[in-house]
Scaffold this active site. Sequence first.
Site, PDB file in Angstrom:
ATOM      1  N   LYS A 152     -30.054  97.976 -75.925  1.00 51.68           N
ATOM      2  CA  LYS A 152     -28.748  97.372 -75.621  1.00 51.68           C
ATOM      3  C   LYS A 152     -28.255  96.547 -76.802  1.00 51.68           C
ATOM      4  CE  LYS A 152     -25.094  95.878 -73.646  1.00 51.68           C
ATOM      5  NZ  LYS A 152     -25.070  95.037 -72.452  1.00 51.68           N
ATOM      6  N   CYS A 175     -20.951  90.254 -74.976  1.00 49.19           N
ATOM      7  CA  CYS A 175     -21.901  91.210 -75.557  1.00 49.19           C
ATOM      8  C   CYS A 175     -21.839  91.261 -77.079  1.00 49.19           C
ATOM      9  CB  CYS A 175     -21.663  92.598 -74.961  1.00 49.19           C
ATOM     10  SG  CYS A 175     -22.174  92.745 -73.237  1.00 49.19           S
TER      11      CYS A 175
END
Length: 419
Positions: free
Chosen positions: A216, A270
């Site tokens: 990720k 993010c």
Amino acid sequence: MTPTSGSSRPNVAVIGLGYIGLPTAAVLASSGADVIGVDINQKAVDLINQGEVPFVEPDMSTTVAGVVSQGYLKATTETPHADNYIVAVPTPFKEGHKPDLVFIETAGKQIAPLLKGNELVILESTSPPGATEFLADTILNARPDLTLEPGTANSVYFAHCPERVLPGRIMIELRTNDRIVGTLNGDAGERARELYELFCEGEFLMTDARTAEMAKLTENAYRDVNIAFANELSMIADGLDINVWELIKLANHHPRVNILQPGPGVGGHCIAVDPWFIVASAPEQSSLVRTAREVNDSKPGFVLDKLLPQAKRINDVQIAALGLAFKPNIDDLRESPARQIVGRLAAELPQANIMAVEPNIEALPAELADCENVTLTELNEAVRNADIVLLLVDHNEFTRLDRSLLAQKIVHDTRGVWG
């Protein structure tokens, strides 16, 4: 995946009802699970239990209203026992861009006393390598009677399943995107896959927990590096008196070139945060990742350096700042460069009237609400009264703006949507 007593529906506790936790809870509840969502925000809990949502995400409100009315989703501030836990709490960084795992630790300490053995605990929060082990250690340190050894009555199973969705498309991408599943012990990964198969139609990519965590981070660092190239190119082009939008369009006609679009910086939880987790994990080997972060973090300052000299030449200057969110057509202001720019404008120009236009929120965030020279203003009113129009986010309302309203204005289009 153990069902609730007397029910064929698995029971799940989702810890954290934010931008990932609530959509995940809602889609699970609509796909065959009994879900209890846990959050420390009493106002959000109350809204959810009324079938309402505390933030903007397309298609989510209908799903939440439906599963709440059917009794498949309930929200609470108290962590319950469940056969399956999904931890979707924030993972910010602290001073020096070091990852702060305090919310993961708190979630683990709340879960620990409730465990009976054989539960599955999934960490979904985007995390630095080793965070799933940290969560397991937190729980086992509080409950030394439990174990990671599989196959015993007091075993607890841990997996990492990072979210991979785009705000504004979360309800679609939760179902359609491929899913990475990282196992920490035993058959935790297979159990997690079985749970997510209730709603996920994408491919399941099985690995270990650390690799899943790093995957990720790698996805977001890749995007950050490519955005940094576009942002750095925009600053180079500006110094050479070249239109960067035309430049990128021309370069992208090469069959193996696909330069992204520059902007005022990078925001969101993010991309603006995750690459720092890689830097913190391997500081000597991550110079490119660090540089990309520094380039993108510098872009708000570049925007201000272009605008402030013009603004300071106008008495009682009126500035329309269009957009506060970190991306178009959502209300998410986390790490938003637009929000940062407006705050710095307010500090640098105390005599200015800064009209912040953000159609997806009803009130300014606290640090801007405290600024006497910043008001939340309707779009046409702000543009009509402005000396300077600063486009920071390409919301649909702004891209459709009547361009004649910009005549005789100083215009700074950081998104390149007005030509």
